[in-house]
Design an enzyme around this catalytic site. Structure first.
Site, short mmCIF file in Angstrom:
data_model
loop_
_atom_site.label_atom_id
_atom_site.label_comp_id
_atom_site.label_asym_id
_atom_site.label_seq_id
_atom_site.Cartn_x
_atom_site.Cartn_y
_atom_site.Cartn_z
N LEU A 1 4.36 -118.31 -6.35
CA LEU A 1 3.06 -117.62 -6.35
C LEU A 1 1.92 -118.63 -6.46
O LEU A 1 0.94 -118.58 -5.72
CB LEU A 1 3.00 -116.62 -7.51
CG LEU A 1 3.88 -115.37 -7.35
CD1 LEU A 1 3.97 -114.59 -8.65
CD2 LEU A 1 3.33 -114.47 -6.24
N CYS B 1 0.66 -119.02 -17.73
CA CYS B 1 2.02 -119.24 -17.24
C CYS B 1 2.18 -120.16 -16.04
O CYS B 1 3.10 -120.97 -16.02
CB CYS B 1 2.69 -117.90 -16.95
SG CYS B 1 2.93 -116.99 -18.48
N LYS C 1 2.04 -123.93 -16.97
CA LYS C 1 3.11 -124.21 -17.93
C LYS C 1 4.48 -124.14 -17.25
O LYS C 1 5.33 -125.02 -17.45
CB LYS C 1 3.01 -123.20 -19.08
CG LYS C 1 4.30 -122.79 -19.72
CD LYS C 1 4.06 -121.82 -20.85
CE LYS C 1 4.34 -120.37 -20.55
NZ LYS C 1 5.71 -120.03 -20.21
P1 NAD Z 1 1.58 -114.52 -26.69
O1 NAD Z 1 1.17 -115.82 -27.28
O2 NAD Z 1 0.53 -113.53 -26.29
O3 NAD Z 1 2.55 -113.76 -27.72
C1 NAD Z 1 3.59 -114.36 -28.41
C2 NAD Z 1 3.61 -113.80 -29.85
O4 NAD Z 1 4.81 -114.26 -30.48
C3 NAD Z 1 2.45 -114.27 -30.71
O5 NAD Z 1 1.73 -113.14 -31.18
C4 NAD Z 1 3.12 -115.05 -31.86
O6 NAD Z 1 2.48 -114.87 -33.11
C5 NAD Z 1 4.51 -114.44 -31.87
N1 NAD Z 1 5.54 -115.29 -32.48
C6 NAD Z 1 5.80 -116.61 -32.23
N2 NAD Z 1 6.87 -117.01 -32.97
C7 NAD Z 1 7.28 -115.94 -33.70
C8 NAD Z 1 8.35 -115.72 -34.64
N3 NAD Z 1 9.20 -116.69 -34.95
N4 NAD Z 1 8.45 -114.50 -35.19
C9 NAD Z 1 7.60 -113.51 -34.87
N5 NAD Z 1 6.58 -113.64 -33.98
C10 NAD Z 1 6.43 -114.85 -33.41
O7 NAD Z 1 2.51 -114.85 -25.45
P2 NAD Z 1 2.78 -113.96 -24.16
O8 NAD Z 1 1.68 -114.15 -23.17
O9 NAD Z 1 3.14 -112.57 -24.57
O10 NAD Z 1 4.05 -114.69 -23.55
C11 NAD Z 1 5.32 -114.60 -24.16
C12 NAD Z 1 6.38 -115.11 -23.19
O11 NAD Z 1 6.40 -114.29 -22.01
C13 NAD Z 1 6.13 -116.53 -22.69
O12 NAD Z 1 7.36 -117.17 -22.54
C14 NAD Z 1 5.48 -116.32 -21.32
O13 NAD Z 1 5.73 -117.41 -20.45
C15 NAD Z 1 6.19 -115.08 -20.84
N6 NAD Z 1 5.45 -114.28 -19.87
C16 NAD Z 1 4.11 -114.05 -20.04
C17 NAD Z 1 3.41 -113.25 -19.13
C18 NAD Z 1 1.93 -113.00 -19.28
O14 NAD Z 1 1.36 -112.45 -18.35
N7 NAD Z 1 1.30 -113.36 -20.38
C19 NAD Z 1 4.12 -112.63 -18.10
C20 NAD Z 1 5.49 -112.86 -17.97
C21 NAD Z 1 6.14 -113.68 -18.87
C1 UGA Z 2 1.42 -114.37 -13.13
C2 UGA Z 2 2.36 -113.70 -12.12
O1 UGA Z 2 1.58 -113.05 -11.11
C3 UGA Z 2 3.28 -112.71 -12.80
O2 UGA Z 2 4.18 -112.16 -11.88
C4 UGA Z 2 4.03 -113.41 -13.92
O3 UGA Z 2 4.83 -112.49 -14.63
C5 UGA Z 2 3.04 -114.04 -14.87
O4 UGA Z 2 2.20 -114.97 -14.14
C6 UGA Z 2 3.66 -114.82 -15.98
O5 UGA Z 2 4.78 -115.25 -15.89
O6 UGA Z 2 2.91 -115.00 -16.93
P1 UGA Z 2 -0.85 -113.73 -14.35
O7 UGA Z 2 -0.93 -115.18 -14.65
O8 UGA Z 2 -1.00 -112.77 -15.47
O9 UGA Z 2 0.57 -113.37 -13.67
O10 UGA Z 2 -1.95 -113.35 -13.24
P2 UGA Z 2 -2.03 -113.57 -11.65
O11 UGA Z 2 -2.49 -112.32 -11.05
O12 UGA Z 2 -0.80 -114.17 -11.10
O13 UGA Z 2 -3.19 -114.64 -11.54
C7 UGA Z 2 -3.04 -115.98 -11.93
C8 UGA Z 2 -4.26 -116.79 -11.53
O14 UGA Z 2 -4.31 -116.95 -10.11
C9 UGA Z 2 -5.58 -116.14 -11.90
O15 UGA Z 2 -6.47 -117.11 -12.38
C10 UGA Z 2 -6.05 -115.54 -10.60
O16 UGA Z 2 -7.44 -115.37 -10.55
C11 UGA Z 2 -5.57 -116.58 -9.62
N1 UGA Z 2 -5.41 -116.07 -8.25
C12 UGA Z 2 -4.55 -115.07 -7.98
C13 UGA Z 2 -6.13 -116.67 -7.20
O17 UGA Z 2 -6.93 -117.61 -7.42
N2 UGA Z 2 -5.95 -116.21 -5.93
C14 UGA Z 2 -5.09 -115.21 -5.64
O18 UGA Z 2 -4.97 -114.84 -4.46
C15 UGA Z 2 -4.37 -114.62 -6.69
#
Ligand code: NAD
Ligand code: UGA
Length: 463
Positions: free
Chosen positions: A228, A277, A280
């Site tokens: 992506l 994400c 990272k």
């Molecule tokens: P986040 O930082 O919003 O939430 C993580 C939470 O876990 C925090 O509130 C933290 O306090 C808590 N935590 C950490 N260690 C802990 C422990 N030992 N016990 C209890 N709580 C604990 O993170 P997030 O954005 O929800 O992402 C979580 C995971 O999901 C990451 O691996 C990320 O890559 C993945 N992910 C995120 C997204 C997204 O859009 N944010 C989408 C798909 C996958």
């Molecule tokens: C992204 C993926 O889209 C999810 O499928 C995945 O689960 C997630 O990461 C994750 O693992 O955390 P997210 O980062 O929440 O989701 O948002 P996106 O919609 O992917 O946008 C990411 C960044 O790309 C934003 O800054 C957005 O503005 C930018 N973007 C997106 C562009 O600059 N151009 C585009 O065409 C689309």
């Protein structure tokens, strides 16, 4: 095995929304989301669900429906682990900031802590589900920690990565393109996979639930994000070429996206991708490739990040160059701080890096975002540690509404694609700005013809 009690460790952007939807769709299952962060849990429990800590369209209504019925938020991690038959680990996995792999590898300390805590508390067999995004083969490490309990408890580990995007989390969870479940091929492993399939089957069609081995599931998540992000870096690379050749990136994106093999989505040129994400996960992928000695593979994916950094820097350079090579003491209004629309998340937002560049050039920033607080903006700038907090607070001011942010500004920079920006009274904004009045649209969001008709000098990405 029929699951009646679930626990999720981590009440963040993934744990909160994911569990809210499971609870909504499976009223027969008790879902408890736990977190060490007391403030976050208190906000999830706020009497008014509008105040939950994560802004996502539609989420507060889902929480209002399920919370107190079969959805609970708590800081009592031990109790929730003890009671649950299935435990989701949904904690953060940021890029390491120390030691070996610093700046590249995923920091798995929170994951390991969860495993140790589960191992210490569990008195009966449990299914442990990796919901966080993890390096391929993490399940192996988890299993070795869990198997050391010595109390005879059997653990099954599943990988069930989350694909939701912020800003559309509720819709993505309600109608996912696919649900991916990786598990062990043993009989016990297959039973565990089936138990999780049965949960999703309450609302996801079976043909969208994909079963794989553990390593394919872990690796697919990292690489889905890499693909992506690669599309955005590809279109952003072309945006620079468009600017020097007279081609228009929107036209190019439309033309290539109409090829059904390429597809129209995720081809918006922008100031650069942000979010917690993409960067990272790609860094992690690069690190994994390097650790297997696959230098060419590592270099290939690293270029996606290099191009993204270039795109952010290019945007701030364009602002400085256009404003007669100096922005010192000039007021520049920012519309948007979040990394994309419809979220209050600012992690790795391009706005932070553009702001940092412009502050280095001694600009005065006036920032407005519909969902981000001043404290958050300043914390983001302070985190970069480029200058003192005092200097950040002095030179970056936030506003509660856009019109005062833009008053007397020399230029406006659009950093987030919030829909409401289109509907502003742009004539009113123009009348109160310094002239010539510039708009640098980092999201190609606004109507060029309408703005130019008012008198703005308008710059978009890639045209
Ligand atoms: P986040 O930082 O919003 O939430 C993580 C939470 O876990 C925090 O509130 C933290 O306090 C808590 N935590 C950490 N260690 C802990 C422990 N030992 N016990 C209890 N709580 C604990 O993170 P997030 O954005 O929800 O992402 C979580 C995971 O999901 C990451 O691996 C990320 O890559 C993945 N992910 C995120 C997204 C997204 O859009 N944010 C989408 C798909 C996958
Ligand atoms: C992204 C993926 O889209 C999810 O499928 C995945 O689960 C997630 O990461 C994750 O693992 O955390 P997210 O980062 O929440 O989701 O948002 P996106 O919609 O992917 O946008 C990411 C960044 O790309 C934003 O800054 C957005 O503005 C930018 N973007 C997106 C562009 O600059 N151009 C585009 O065409 C689309």
């Amino acid at each position: 095995m029929k699951i009646t009690k679930i626990c999720c460790i981590g009440a963040g952007y993934v744990g909160g929304p994911t569990m809210a939807i499971i609870a909504q769709k499976c009223p027969h299952i008790q879902v408890t989301v736990v977190d060490l962060n007391r403030e976050r849990i208190a906000a999830w429990n706020d009497a008014d669900t509008v105040n939950i800590p994560i802004y996502e369209p539609g989420l507060s209504a889902v929480v209002a429906e399920a919370r107190g019925r079969n959805l609970f938020f708590s800081t009592d991690v031990a109790k929730a682990i003890d009671e649950a038959q299935m435990i989701f680990i949904s904690v953060n996995t940021p890029t390491k900031t120390y030691g070996s792999g610093k700046g590249m590898a995923a920091d798995l300390k929170y994951i390991e802590l969860c495993a140790r805590q589960i191992a210490a508390i569990a008195k009966d067999n449990k299914i442990v589900v990796e919901k966080s995004t993890l390096p391929v083969r993490t399940a192996e490490a988890l299993k070795s920690i869990l198997d050391e309990t010595g109390n005879g408890v059997q653990f099954q580990i599943l990988s069930n990565p989350e694909f939701l995007a912020e800003g559309t989390a509720v819709d993505d969870l309600l109608a996912p393109d696919r649900v991916l479940i990786g598990g062990d091929s043993s009989a016990a492993g297959e039973q565990a996979v089936q138990a999780l399939v049965d949960i999703y089957a309450n609302w996801v069609p079976l043909d969208r639930i994909l079963r794989t081995n553990l390593w394919s599931s872990e690796l697919s998540k990292l690489t889905a994000n890499a693909f992506l992000a690669q599309r955005i870096s590809s279109i952003n690379a072309l945006s620079e070429l468009c600017e020097v050749t007279g081609a228009a990136i929107n036209e190019v994106a439309k033309a290539i996206g109409m090829d059904s093999r390429i597809g129209p989505k995720f081809l918006n040129a922008s100031v650069g991708f942000g979010g917690s994400c993409f960067q990272k996960d790609i860094l992690n992928l690069v690190y994994i490739a390097k650790s297997y000695g696959l230098t060419a593979v590592a270099d290939y994916w690293e270029q996606v990040i290099i191009l993204n950094d270039h795109q952010k820097r290019r945007f701030s350079n364009t602002i400085v160059k256009t404003l007669y090579n100096t922005v010192s003491d000039k007021k520049i209004a920012f519309l948007g701080w979040a990394f994309k629309k419809d979220t209050n998340d600012t992690r790795e937002s391009a706005a932070i890096y553009v702001a940092d560049d412009l502050l280095n050039e001694q600009a005065q920033l006036a920032i407005f975002d519909p969902k981000v607080s001043r404290n958050k903006m300043l914390a983001d700038l302070d985190y970069l540690a480029t200058r003192s907090s005092k200097d950040n607070a002095k030179n970056a001011t936030s506003f509660d509404e856009p019109y005062s942010a833009c008053e007397n500004a020399h230029a406006i920079a659009v950093l987030t694609e919030w829909e409401e920006f289109r509907a502003y009274d742009w004539q009113r904004i123009y009348d109160k700005m310094q002239k010539p009045a510039f708009v640098f649209d980092g999201r190609n969001l606004l109507d060029r013809a309408a703005l130019e008709a008012i008198g703005f000098v308008y710059f978009a990405i890639g045209s």
